[in-house]
Scaffold this active site. Structure first.
Site, PDB file in Angstrom:
ATOM      1  N   HIS A  82     -27.803 144.063 -53.231  1.00  0.00           N
ATOM      2  CA  HIS A  82     -28.366 143.107 -54.507  1.00  0.00           C
ATOM      3  C   HIS A  82     -29.498 143.828 -55.034  1.00  0.00           C
ATOM      4  O   HIS A  82     -30.183 144.427 -53.995  1.00  0.00           O
ATOM      5  CB  HIS A  82     -28.488 141.798 -54.009  1.00  0.00           C
ATOM      6  CG  HIS A  82     -28.805 140.946 -55.200  1.00  0.00           C
ATOM      7  ND1 HIS A  82     -30.193 140.870 -55.559  1.00  0.00           N
ATOM      8  CD2 HIS A  82     -27.766 140.137 -55.955  1.00  0.00           C
ATOM      9  CE1 HIS A  82     -30.088 140.005 -56.749  1.00  0.00           C
ATOM     10  NE2 HIS A  82     -28.845 139.534 -56.925  1.00  0.00           N
ATOM     11  N   ASP A 101     -21.716 137.227 -55.471  1.00  0.00           N
ATOM     12  CA  ASP A 101     -20.569 137.659 -56.446  1.00  0.00           C
ATOM     13  C   ASP A 101     -19.281 138.029 -55.731  1.00  0.00           C
ATOM     14  O   ASP A 101     -18.244 137.677 -56.337  1.00  0.00           O
ATOM     15  CB  ASP A 101     -21.053 138.884 -57.345  1.00  0.00           C
ATOM     16  CG  ASP A 101     -22.286 138.510 -58.166  1.00  0.00           C
ATOM     17  OD1 ASP A 101     -22.207 137.714 -59.009  1.00  0.00           O
ATOM     18  OD2 ASP A 101     -23.123 139.439 -58.140  1.00  0.00           O
TER      19      ASP A 101
END
Length: 434
Positions: A311, A369
């Site tokens: 991330h 995600d």
């Protein structure tokens, strides 16, 4: 809000023969900030910070992230506690008003949101102006932007009550708009909201019910969807939130600002990441092909990148991913689809990422995600609906940030500077002389 001017610490910057004293301010949590607002006036220089990754553009009391520690707080509350004990509309109240509601405040807030879920009947005609194969995000950008043409009584940014009404309307109406965009894309009739259902149940109902038969939302799926919404409700000054604030700084109406945020969220590097992740899992196809893709991911000369790992902010682990993994296990267990080929690929990739030294050394852990795409796919949503669901979730964060920006006395119209690298002055030449 504004800056605490009682903090008199300074940083000294020397530019040529000019020395500039820049104030240093401390937040309640996180690194100190150096105030450079007078730098240009006093030293005739700008700072250069592409993508603003080292620049604080505002004061904010809403969300705090520590990427190194893997921490995410909404108004000071850890996301893990909220995901375990709260629900999305309570989190909406917290983000909007700064405190958790008491029982009476919660009932009032839920009632107000529920009573605003219907759309003006003429808005139906906007949907019919789009092609059937239009991406639902394209439809949402257009319809949300058009809300200002229907709700003239909540457009005055200077009126606190109109700001309040606009906030409630958008939190309430975004699920209806997204569900209708989905229904339109598959040729089914629009399903109106039901006031007897919870926020997430209502969205499932509007997406999957048909007039020909009764539909009862599954409570496990509704809880998982509610948790997805909670985990995505706000994320500090990300690209779409910054877009909303920048649009709002011009005095644009709140519906236009949120439409701008939706447009930014559409990018595959932002809100489209979970769709890209699931499409990658489907491209891999079967477990036996994973080693090939792992080799490609490790090859610096190969453009292929594993989606759903690591991330931009979290350099340790994504705290939302741990909660989302629990939801994924619950949903997949309920639906009995653990043997789905795409899911098997996902599980094996997850195992490798948590054990392989390459992933561990680079801290490429499965992120939110990775799991949210798997859950939404299992629920029956097409990948084209993943980002609209993200937009529903993030609406409360956008609105909270917009409301905070509107009343911040330090905020003016956004105007980033640049380092100009084009031609110097040159004179125009008539076309016949060129």
């Amino acid at each position: 809000m504004g800056t605490d001017m009682s903090d008199q610490r300074t940083a000294t910057l020397t530019v040529g023969n000019t020395r500039v004293e820049l104030p240093i301010y401390s937040p309640t949590i996180g690194p100190d900030v150096i105030d450079i607002r007078k730098l240009y006036a006093e030293a005739d220089v700008f700072t250069f910070d592409p993508s603003f990754t080292s620049t604080a553009s505002c004061d904010s009391a809403i969300t705090y992230i520590d990427g190194d520690k893997g921490e995410l707080y909404y108004r000071g509350y850890p996301i893990e506690q909220l995901a375990e004990q709260s629900h999305h509309l309570e989190v909406c109240y917290l983000l909007l008003y700064g405190e958790l509601p008491n029982a009476a405040q919660m009932r009032d807030f839920e009632n107000r949101v529920t009573r605003h879920t219907m759309l003006h009947e003429q808005i139906q005609y906007f949907f019919r102006g789009f092609r059937r194969d239009a991406h639902p995000m394209a439809t949402m950008v257009g319809v949300v932007g058009a809300l200002s043409a229907f709700y003239h009584d909540s457009l005055d940014n200077n009126d606190p009550w109109q700001r309040e009404v606009a906030a409630i309307r958008m939190i309430a109406k975004l699920p209806t708009i997204a569900a209708w965009a989905y229904k339109y894309s598959i040729g089914q009739p629009f399903i109106y909201p039901k006031n007897s259902l919870s926020y997430s149940e209502n969205f499932l109902h509007m997406c999957f019910a048909v007039p020909a038969e009764d539909y009862t939302p599954n409570p496990v799926l509704a809880k998982a969807l509610d948790r997805i919404m909670m985990l995505h409700a706000d994320h500090e000054q990300n690209a779409s939130t910054s877009t909303v604030r920048l649009a709002g700084s011009s005095g644009a109406n709140p519906f236009a600002c949120i439409a701008a945020g939706i447009a930014c969220l559409w990018g595959p590097a932002h809100g489209g990441a979970n769709q890209a992740c699931l499409e990658m899992l489907r491209e891999i196809g079967t477990v036996d092909r994973i080693p090939e893709y792992i080799r490609r991911a490790k090859d610096k000369d190969d453009p292929f990148r594993l989606m759903g790992f690591g991330h931009r902010v979290y350099k340790n682990f994504d705290p939302r991913a741990q909660v989302m993994k629990q939801s994924a296990d619950e949903v997949l267990g309920l639906l009995g689809i653990e043997n789905n080929p795409t899911l098997r690929v996902a599980k094996e990739l997850e195992r490798i990422a948590l054990e392989d030294e390459y992933f561990i050394s680079k801290k490429l852990y499965p992120n939110v995600d990775f799991y949210s795409g798997i859950i939404l796919d299992a629920m029956g949503f097409p990948t084209s609906m993943f980002t609209p669901i993200f937009a529903i979730s993030r609406t409360v964060g956008w609105i909270s940030q917009w409301r905070e920006m509107v009343v911040d006395k330090d905020q003016r119209i956004g105007r980033p500077r640049q380092r100009y690298i084009g031609p110097t002055r040159r004179d125009y030449t008539p076309v016949e002389s060129r």
